[in-house]
Write a protein that holds these residues in place. Structure first.
Motif: not given
Length: 868
Positions: A459-465, A493-495, A520-524, A530-531
């Protein structure tokens, strides 16, 4: 003593790459000899690094001084001037070598004999060189290796082939030369796949391994086990000593191996002192014994994937069952580097061409995710037999997205999407959209997003698209609602990729703090799981968010870390974007030199790769630095093409952000009509954007263009808008402009309030150049600024005269001073005549020297002013 006398007449020095320090030392030795002084220089290093080439260089440049070469132990000659060349002294008997080195220590400087000798680093103890000038040759850096490769191949090597050769040579010029010479023209040009392993350099590898030939048998056996174990370990990880012992290694062999300088034991692991030494141990071992060693290790490996890799190394032919087991085991949570190794081994064992290509493409993708684009491209180069392969095109496109032309990346990813199943096709189309965004191509971005299938399972990707498509189609309210849903749908704590997407959505809807939190969450998440390939991008997103939030110092710190990561991983396109962030931060902080340097780096990379967004940001940064330095005409000239309609306009997502700067610069430079036109467009944009700063910036633009009787009210309205929005730097800019206008209208008492507020605001956000402008305006308004040094020789002048004097002393013309101070040219002329009279001087040069003597002007500025 056996001497070979060589007095060359017209020798040409050999071309040496990456050896400037060593060349300077050799030239100093020969130069001293010409002046009648002797000396000694010892060159040490691993085999193949160029010791002999430097000796030949000395021989070529010593003419007309005689040069001799000795190859056997003997006494040094007494006559001179003479250059004595002794190459590979480690081949001498230890007693003879010790006698020579002792004689060199006693060699008097007045004796006109210079000695240049070399010895292999691993053949002598450091104590042998005590008291002698010695230089240790290091491996070539990447730039020097590229230059050598270009010379060897006449620039004909395929870039992918060249990068792999440089990686395999490990900075060793002799090995790089041997690898090139062993390949066919078709292999060098990338028309046929490279052999694996690469041929060439066998004699050099023999030299590396020769110093362990005299070790005891148990030491040699332990080193062979360690070298074989390295096949399933990450580069630099070494080998697990417990594993080697379980495989039959004798622990007593470690001490002599360490004493010989072959390995270092630490933390229960064995590390070879040089990667080529590990390679040499394997290559010099007969294949039957090598396979037997891998089989021994496989039998005692407790890790499933490591055991499979060792079995693959022991295999002598295709093995479908083992290949399938490797491919099945190369999954999460295994690190991507390990997955790549396993999949590459599986491909080697696979006879079916199509399946082999699938596994090579998967291995290349794993290498890319591990942050190893060189290995990824080398693996793809083995798939030339299957050109229409979706996985190959996808990896190539994603690699190009990080280090190639954005248009090439887009085309490769669109092609991949046609060839791939739905799930990987979706990721290819997202990459194609990212490439189009970097290019500033709205239509191409919309095309890629429109082809993206509905993402019901995400749903997050669909909302973004759907949200981005709606915004770009002009359905702003609908798009913003969808993008806010994208921000809300991403868990804490998503991808990392989903978090970065949420951060981008937050910026579009004006939720800057949400963007920073997502970054900041993505960096953590990247640092924890990773990746590795996403590390520079995560730092870029976070730095840009902090920049938009006005935290310029933090933005700069994250951007610098991201820049280091981008260079290490090999992502020049991301590095270009980070340079743009750093240029913007510098334009606020007042470091004009840093801003210019980062903008130049952006221009060098953005142009060839079509990175319009980064290029637009960099031009905006330089223009803002021009404004801070009082050069509005320059700022307006830079920004006009970006904000105006036409083929040179800036990036669609950035150009409106630069309009307030352009309006300010254009008004101050007398380009009022252009400022009015830009404000009309900015008004339309501000009515639809969610950017919380836009209303205040629009009000400031209107104040700059307002009739005199309405200007004060317009500025008060702008400040009221600032009270309802974040952004201390932008508020301070409005206060500065308001204070300038009041002072120019001779309302100096009223001007001091906004000017004081501007100074405090700029100081709080570290905007040094802007703070200096505020201080200057306060002085002109008749207020002394706390903490400033006294005016020195200018004490007798009025505040306005002091400002004019300082600008003139820095080299500004009268017209430039008039523009900077918002006064007429005639006013500057009048004040400058009074300045000269009050100070008792007659020229601008005298004024520059007067201020320089007081410490108020750098010497460089005096030199510039003296030529104006």
């Amino acid at each position: 003593m056996t001497l070979s006398t060589t007095v060359p007449r017209a020798l040409r020095p050999p071309e040496l790459h990456g050896r400037s320090e060593e060349i300077a030392a050799v030239e100093s030795l020969v130069g001293g000899l010409r002046a009648g002084r002797g000396g000694v220089l010892v060159l040490t290093g691993q085999p193949g690094l160029g010791r002999t080439a430097l000796v030949e260089y000395a021989r070529a440049i010593c003419d007309p001084v005689p040069s001799v070469r000795t190859v056997v132990p003997a006494a040094l000659p007494h006559e001179g001037p003479l250059l004595v060349r002794i190459d590979d002294v480690h081949t001498w008997h230890p007693a003879a070598r010790a006698a020579l080195l002792a004689e060199l220590r006693r060699l008097p400087a007045e004796r006109p004999v210079a000695v240049l000798l070399t010895l292999a680093e691993h053949r002598s103890g450091a104590e042998e060189l005590n008291g002698l000038t010695a230089l240790r040759l290091s491996p070539l850096g990447d730039d020097a290796a590229v230059a050598l490769l270009d010379g060897l191949t006449q620039h004909r090597a395929d870039p992918v082939v060249g990068a792999w050769l440089i990686r395999e040579a490990a900075g060793n010029p002799r090995l790089l030369t041997a690898l090139v010479e062993a390949l066919t023209p078709d292999q060098l040009a990338g028309r046929t796949p490279l052999p694996d392993p690469l041929p060439g350099g066998e004699d050099l590898l023999d030299d590396y391994a020769a110093h362990i030939d005299e070790l005891p048998g148990d030491a040699r056996s332990l080193l062979l086990l360690a070298a074989a174990a390295g096949e399933h370990e990450p580069d630099g990880a070494g080998a697990d000593l417990a594993l080697l012992l379980r495989a039959g290694g004798d622990p007593s062999g470690l001490a002599p191996a360490e004493a010989a300088g072959a390995v270092v034991g630490a933390g229960g692991r064995i590390h070879f002192t040089h990667p080529l030494l590990r390679r040499a141990v394997l290559r010099r071992t007969p294949i039957a014994r090598r396979r037997a060693t891998h089989a021994r290790l496989a039998a005692v490996c407790r890790d499933h994937l490591s055991r499979l890799i060792q079995l693959a190394c022991a295999a002598g032919d295709h093995d479908a069952r083992l290949a399938g087991a490797l491919a099945d085991a190369a999954t999460a949570p295994r690190p991507h580097a390990e997955r790549s190794t396993a999949l590459a081994r599986a491909a080697e064992l696979t006879a079916d061409t199509a399946l082999r290509t699938d596994r090579l493409a998967d291995a290349a993708e794993a290498a890319r995710l591990a942050g190893d684009p060189v290995r990824a491209r080398a693996l793809l180069a083995r798939t030339a037999a299957v050109p229409a392969h979706g996985g190959v095109h996808r990896v190539r496109g994603l690699l190009a997205l990080s280090d190639g032309p954005a248009a090439d990346a887009r085309e490769a990813l669109l092609t991949a999407a046609v060839l791939l199943p739905p799930e990987p096709a979706r990721h290819a189309l997202i990459g194609a959209a990212e490439a189009a965004w970097a290019m500033g191509d709205v239509a191409a971005y919309q095309e890629a997003m429109a082809r993206l299938p509905v993402c019901a399972d995400d749903p997050s990707l669909e909302s973004y698209r759907a949200g981005m498509c709606a915004v770009l189609a002009g359905r702003t309210a609908e798009g913003h609602a969808l993008l806010r849903r994208c921000v809300d749908d991403v868990p804490t704590t998503g991808e990392p990729a989903a978090l970065l997407r949420a951060g981008s959505a937050a910026l579009v809807v004006g939720e800057v703090e949400s963007a920073c939190r997502a970054g900041a969450r993505a960096l953590a998440a990247v640092r924890a799981y990773g990746p590795e390939v996403l590390l520079p991008r995560a730092l870029e997103h976070l730095a840009y968010g902090e920049l938009r939030a006005g935290r310029h110092t933090r933005a700069r710190a994250h951007a610098l870390e991201g820049l280091r990561a981008a260079h290490r991983i090999g992502q020049p396109n991301v590095a270009v974007s980070l340079h743009a962030v750093l240029a913007l931060a510098a334009s606020v902080e007042g470091d004009a030199e840093a801003c210019s340097a980062h903008a130049a780096a952006v221009a060098a990379g953005a142009g060839p790769h079509g990175l319009t967004q980064a290029a637009t940001l960099a031009v905006w940064a330089v223009a803002r630095a021009d404004l801070a330095a009082g050069r509005p005409a320059d700022a307006a000239a830079r920004l006009a093409p970006l904000v105006a309609p036409g083929p040179r306009r800036g990036h669609f997502a950035v150009r409106m952000l630069a309009v307030p700067c352009f309006v300010e610069a254009a008004v101050r430079a007398g380009r009022t009509a252009e400022a009015q036109s830009a404000t009309v467009e900015f008004t339309r944009w501000a009515g639809s954007t969610a950017d919380r700063l836009a209303p205040a910036q629009l009000a400031r633009c209107r104040a700059l263009l307002a009739p005199p009787q309405q200007t004060a009210a317009a500025y008060e309205n702008a400040l009221a808008h600032h009270d309802r929005s974040p952004g201390e730097f932008e508020r301070a800019r409005t206060q500065l402009l308001y204070g300038q206008w009041l002072r120019r209208r001779r309302r100096t008492r009223e001007a001091r309030g906004p000017l004081r507020d501007a100074l405090v605001g700029f100081d709080r956000c570290g905007a040094r150049a802007w703070a200096d402008r505020s201080r200057g305006e306060l002085r002109a308004a008749g207020e002394a600024v706390a903490g400033e040094p006294g005016p020195g020789p200018l004490a007798a002048l009025t505040p306005q005269q002091q400002r004019i004097a300082r600008h003139v002393a820095e080299g500004a013309t009268n017209r430039e001073v008039a523009v900077r101070l918002s006064v007429s040219h005639r006013t500057v002329d009048h004040h400058l005549r009074n300045v000269f009279a009050a100070l008792g001087i007659r020229s601008r040069v005298e004024l520059s020297r007067l201020l320089a003597g007081d410490g108020g002007l750098p010497d460089r500025d005096v030199e510039i002013a003296a030529h104006l």
